[in-house]
Design an enzyme around this catalytic site. Structure first.
Site, PDB file in Angstrom:
ATOM      1  N   GLY A 100       3.144   1.444  -3.112  1.00  0.00           N
ATOM      2  CA  GLY A 100       2.278   1.602  -4.293  1.00  0.00           C
ATOM      3  C   GLY A 100       1.809   3.048  -4.400  1.00  0.00           C
ATOM      4  N   LYS A 101       1.392   3.612  -3.264  1.00  0.00           N
ATOM      5  CA  LYS A 101       0.914   4.996  -3.250  1.00  0.00           C
ATOM      6  C   LYS A 101       2.061   5.975  -3.501  1.00  0.00           C
ATOM      7  CE  LYS A 101      -3.565   4.747  -2.135  1.00  0.00           C
ATOM      8  NZ  LYS A 101      -4.652   5.400  -2.889  1.00  0.00           N
ATOM      9  N   ARG A 159     -10.941  -1.318  10.425  1.00  0.00           N
ATOM     10  CA  ARG A 159     -10.426  -0.009  10.808  1.00  0.00           C
ATOM     11  C   ARG A 159     -10.936   0.342  12.202  1.00  0.00           C
ATOM     12  NH1 ARG A 159     -10.116   3.819   5.525  1.00  0.00           N
ATOM     13  NH2 ARG A 159     -11.705   2.464   4.637  1.00  0.00           N
ATOM     14  N   TYR A 205       0.843  -1.205   0.000  1.00  0.00           N
ATOM     15  CA  TYR A 205       0.000   0.000   0.000  1.00  0.00           C
ATOM     16  C   TYR A 205       0.878   1.255   0.000  1.00  0.00           C
ATOM     17  CZ  TYR A 205      -3.795   3.143   1.532  1.00  0.00           C
ATOM     18  OH  TYR A 205      -4.726   4.155   1.635  1.00  0.00           O
ATOM     19  N   GLN A 235      -0.732   4.664  20.939  1.00  0.00           N
ATOM     20  CA  GLN A 235      -0.471   5.204  19.597  1.00  0.00           C
ATOM     21  C   GLN A 235      -1.558   6.215  19.245  1.00  0.00           C
ATOM     22  OE1 GLN A 235      -1.711   2.175  20.257  1.00  0.00           O
ATOM     23  NE2 GLN A 235      -2.601   1.150  18.490  1.00  0.00           N
TER      24      GLN A 235
HETATM   25  P1  NAD Z   1     -12.830   1.899  -0.005  1.00  0.00           P
HETATM   26  O1  NAD Z   1     -12.189   0.569   0.078  1.00  0.00           O
HETATM   27  O2  NAD Z   1     -14.173   2.093   0.562  1.00  0.00           O
HETATM   28  O3  NAD Z   1     -12.869   2.422  -1.499  1.00  0.00           O
HETATM   29  C1  NAD Z   1     -12.001   2.022  -2.506  1.00  0.00           C
HETATM   30  C2  NAD Z   1     -12.826   1.671  -3.731  1.00  0.00           C
HETATM   31  O4  NAD Z   1     -11.958   1.297  -4.804  1.00  0.00           O
HETATM   32  C3  NAD Z   1     -13.762   0.490  -3.488  1.00  0.00           C
HETATM   33  O5  NAD Z   1     -15.057   0.806  -3.947  1.00  0.00           O
HETATM   34  C4  NAD Z   1     -13.134  -0.631  -4.302  1.00  0.00           C
HETATM   35  O6  NAD Z   1     -14.078  -1.594  -4.747  1.00  0.00           O
HETATM   36  C5  NAD Z   1     -12.483   0.135  -5.419  1.00  0.00           C
HETATM   37  N1  NAD Z   1     -11.360  -0.561  -6.060  1.00  0.00           N
HETATM   38  C6  NAD Z   1     -10.331  -1.223  -5.454  1.00  0.00           C
HETATM   39  N2  NAD Z   1      -9.496  -1.720  -6.383  1.00  0.00           N
HETATM   40  C7  NAD Z   1      -9.995  -1.354  -7.597  1.00  0.00           C
HETATM   41  C8  NAD Z   1      -9.590  -1.578  -8.924  1.00  0.00           C
HETATM   42  N3  NAD Z   1      -8.479  -2.275  -9.221  1.00  0.00           N
HETATM   43  N4  NAD Z   1     -10.348  -1.084  -9.940  1.00  0.00           N
HETATM   44  C9  NAD Z   1     -11.483  -0.383  -9.672  1.00  0.00           C
HETATM   45  N5  NAD Z   1     -11.921  -0.143  -8.412  1.00  0.00           N
HETATM   46  C10 NAD Z   1     -11.172  -0.623  -7.396  1.00  0.00           C
HETATM   47  O7  NAD Z   1     -11.804   2.929   0.664  1.00  0.00           O
HETATM   48  P2  NAD Z   1     -11.920   4.503   0.908  1.00  0.00           P
HETATM   49  O8  NAD Z   1     -11.703   4.724   2.342  1.00  0.00           O
HETATM   50  O9  NAD Z   1     -13.113   5.043   0.253  1.00  0.00           O
HETATM   51  O10 NAD Z   1     -10.617   5.008   0.141  1.00  0.00           O
HETATM   52  C11 NAD Z   1     -10.661   5.662  -1.117  1.00  0.00           C
HETATM   53  C12 NAD Z   1      -9.261   6.142  -1.487  1.00  0.00           C
HETATM   54  O11 NAD Z   1      -8.782   7.048  -0.508  1.00  0.00           O
HETATM   55  C13 NAD Z   1      -8.247   5.019  -1.585  1.00  0.00           C
HETATM   56  O12 NAD Z   1      -7.397   5.272  -2.684  1.00  0.00           O
HETATM   57  C14 NAD Z   1      -7.480   5.124  -0.291  1.00  0.00           C
HETATM   58  O13 NAD Z   1      -6.163   4.658  -0.424  1.00  0.00           O
HETATM   59  C15 NAD Z   1      -7.525   6.610  -0.019  1.00  0.00           C
HETATM   60  N6  NAD Z   1      -7.393   6.909   1.421  1.00  0.00           N
HETATM   61  C16 NAD Z   1      -8.411   6.688   2.297  1.00  0.00           C
HETATM   62  C17 NAD Z   1      -8.234   6.960   3.651  1.00  0.00           C
HETATM   63  C18 NAD Z   1      -9.336   6.774   4.660  1.00  0.00           C
HETATM   64  O14 NAD Z   1      -9.104   6.993   5.848  1.00  0.00           O
HETATM   65  N7  NAD Z   1     -10.531   6.393   4.300  1.00  0.00           N
HETATM   66  C19 NAD Z   1      -7.000   7.439   4.108  1.00  0.00           C
HETATM   67  C20 NAD Z   1      -5.976   7.621   3.195  1.00  0.00           C
HETATM   68  C21 NAD Z   1      -6.177   7.365   1.856  1.00  0.00           C
HETATM   69  N1  UDP Z   2      -6.601  -0.472  16.080  1.00  0.00           N
HETATM   70  C1  UDP Z   2      -6.983  -0.961  17.323  1.00  0.00           C
HETATM   71  N2  UDP Z   2      -8.040  -1.798  17.378  1.00  0.00           N
HETATM   72  C2  UDP Z   2      -8.775  -2.162  16.296  1.00  0.00           C
HETATM   73  C3  UDP Z   2      -8.393  -1.656  15.031  1.00  0.00           C
HETATM   74  C4  UDP Z   2      -7.279  -0.815  14.965  1.00  0.00           C
HETATM   75  O1  UDP Z   2      -6.360  -0.653  18.346  1.00  0.00           O
HETATM   76  O2  UDP Z   2      -9.748  -2.928  16.453  1.00  0.00           O
HETATM   77  C5  UDP Z   2      -5.460   0.460  16.009  1.00  0.00           C
HETATM   78  C6  UDP Z   2      -4.405   0.105  14.970  1.00  0.00           C
HETATM   79  O3  UDP Z   2      -3.450  -0.787  15.505  1.00  0.00           O
HETATM   80  C7  UDP Z   2      -3.814   1.465  14.661  1.00  0.00           C
HETATM   81  C8  UDP Z   2      -4.990   2.426  14.808  1.00  0.00           C
HETATM   82  O4  UDP Z   2      -5.949   1.735  15.602  1.00  0.00           O
HETATM   83  O5  UDP Z   2      -2.837   1.813  15.607  1.00  0.00           O
HETATM   84  C9  UDP Z   2      -5.619   2.833  13.491  1.00  0.00           C
HETATM   85  O6  UDP Z   2      -5.857   1.667  12.739  1.00  0.00           O
HETATM   86  P1  UDP Z   2      -6.592   1.659  11.343  1.00  0.00           P
HETATM   87  O7  UDP Z   2      -6.475   0.289  10.777  1.00  0.00           O
HETATM   88  O8  UDP Z   2      -7.945   2.244  11.483  1.00  0.00           O
HETATM   89  O9  UDP Z   2      -5.781   2.700  10.442  1.00  0.00           O
HETATM   90  P2  UDP Z   2      -4.208   2.952  10.133  1.00  0.00           P
HETATM   91  O10 UDP Z   2      -3.348   2.101  10.978  1.00  0.00           O
HETATM   92  O11 UDP Z   2      -4.074   2.645   8.682  1.00  0.00           O
HETATM   93  O12 UDP Z   2      -4.057   4.381  10.460  1.00  0.00           O
END
Ligand code: NAD
Ligand code: UDP
Ligand code: UDP
Length: 323
Positions: free
Chosen positions: A150-151, A188, A147, A211
């Site tokens: 890739g990003k 999450r 992830y 954390q």
């Molecule tokens: P999500 O999983 O709900 O949405 C991602 C969507 O992309 C899904 O609908 C999934 O089916 C689709 N998808 C995945 N792979 C695909 C592919 N190969 N082709 C077409 N569609 C595909 O997640 P989200 O929280 O809505 O995240 C959306 C974007 O924002 C992502 O790129 C994620 O990395 C980024 N982002 C989200 C958060 C957050 O906290 N929600 C934080 C940082 C970055």
């Molecule tokens: N986390 C937790 N309990 C849960 C799910 C997540 O304590 O049931 C913690 C996880 O270890 C991390 C933080 O919450 O420290 C946020 O996790 P999340 O997966 O939501 O997002 P990210 O780590 O990608 O920020």
């Protein structure tokens, strides 16, 4: 010249994508929502299906796509650790091949394109809070690398297409975002804690809960996306979008328990590998260049999210939502 702007949202049936599609339609755009339904679902955009300016298409961004559009929001990518680690090779392909295809599309159509990047590009940060100028502390070979790297590579591609092909690009580094339409079982922290509290199950804190994370309510974030897309062409980002309020995971657990009046006990589980210790955005750049900052307080956003999960549990039952 088109009266309605034609906007492509990849990952449009996901959590953030569905909110974005809704806001774009409200603004009078024609929205093409593209998704392969890996983590998203038609249910997230069910309420938009009757809108004559809304079109939904099943497609995987790792394959080329030929459509005519004016703007592209590239959100396609699983976002939660459970989902992106399920098929890590596909995660990297989605970020990298997906970016190449969407940038190729933007190059041919001369569309403006925004990338949904992430705070994960900072890895386990050694600088706190994180400004955009910080290059990050990322493990290239660990379980989160598919992830994170890739990003990071997608950001590189965006800037190379900008320099090499003069594409109009925007890169948003999104920090943890929450709200209605989060997946109930994507692991999450916000969704886990709320669902656990509502079902009276133990609240699982990983590690000792010291954390920290910063939680942005989804509507604030989408407002940031729109402002970024509308900003002058010379502003490409990367720009942090997130809520600078910082909470320990233990504080979050206590808030959720108090808010739901839950009888759930708090239990401690091992901390996953490479779990970042601290995370908080420095949003000075977004404030200055986009006039943007989050408005919704954590407590208020949590109320709306709790409400959403309560309805979901009523409708589908615990087994239905947790699969
Ligand atoms: P999500 O999983 O709900 O949405 C991602 C969507 O992309 C899904 O609908 C999934 O089916 C689709 N998808 C995945 N792979 C695909 C592919 N190969 N082709 C077409 N569609 C595909 O997640 P989200 O929280 O809505 O995240 C959306 C974007 O924002 C992502 O790129 C994620 O990395 C980024 N982002 C989200 C958060 C957050 O906290 N929600 C934080 C940082 C970055
Ligand atoms: N986390 C937790 N309990 C849960 C799910 C997540 O304590 O049931 C913690 C996880 O270890 C991390 C933080 O919450 O420290 C946020 O996790 P999340 O997966 O939501 O997002 P990210 O780590 O990608 O920020
Ligand atoms: N691409 C696409 N839709 C388009 C134009 C291009 O999906 O409308 C894909 C194309 O398949 C190519 C990628 O985007 O693999 C990159 O395109 P670019 O024009 O940059 O590269 P080239 O075609 O020269 O390899």
């Amino acid at each position: 010249m088109h009266i309605h702007k034609r906007v492509l949202v990849t990952g449009g049936a996901g959590f953030l994508g569905s909110w974005l599609c809704e806001r774009l339609l409200e603004r009078g755009c024609m929205v093409l929502c593209l998704d392969n339904y890996f983590t998203g679902s038609r249910m997230n955009v069910e309420h938009l299906l009757d809108n004559k300016h809304f079109e939904i298409m099943r497609h995987d961004v790792t394959f080329p796509l030929f459509v005519e559009v004016d703007e592209i929001y590239n959100l396609a990518c699983p976002a939660s650790p459970i989902h992106y680690q399920h098929d890590p090779v596909q995660t990297t392909k989605t970020s990298v091949h997906g970016a190449i295809n969407m940038l190729g599309l933007a190059k041919r159509t001369r569309a403006k394109i925004m990338q949904a990047s992430t705070s994960e590009v900072y890895g386990n940060p050694t600088v706190h809070p994180q400004p955009e100028s910080y290059w990050g502390n990322v493990n290239p070979t660990g379980p989160r690398s598919c992830y994170d790297e890739g990003k990071r590579c997608a950001e590189t591609l965006f800037f190379d297409y900008h320099r090499q092909h003069k594409l109009r690009i925007k890169v948003a580094r999104i920090f943890n975002t929450y709200g209605p339409r989060m997946h109930p079982n994507d692991g999450r922290v916000v969704s886990n804690f709320i669902v656990q509290a509502l079902l009276g199950r133990p609240i699982t804190i990983y590690g000792d809960g010291s954390q920290t994370r910063s939680f942005c309510y989804v509507e604030d974030l989408i407002d940031g996306f729109l402002r970024l897309m509308d900003s002058p062409d010379e502003f490409t980002g990367p720009v942090n979008l997130g809520n600078p309020g910082e909470f320990t995971i233990k504080e979050l657990a206590e808030k959720v328990v108090a808010m739901t009046g839950s009888a759930s006990e708090i239990v401690y589980k091992p901390l996953p590998k490479d779990d970042p210790e601290r995370r908080r955005p420095d949003i000075s750049l977004a404030k200055q260049r986009l006039g943007w900052e989050p408005r919704v307080k954590l407590e208020d956003g949590l109320v709306k999210t709790v409400d959403f999960f309560e309805h979901l549990i009523k409708k589908f039952g615990p087994a239905g939502i947790l699969g």
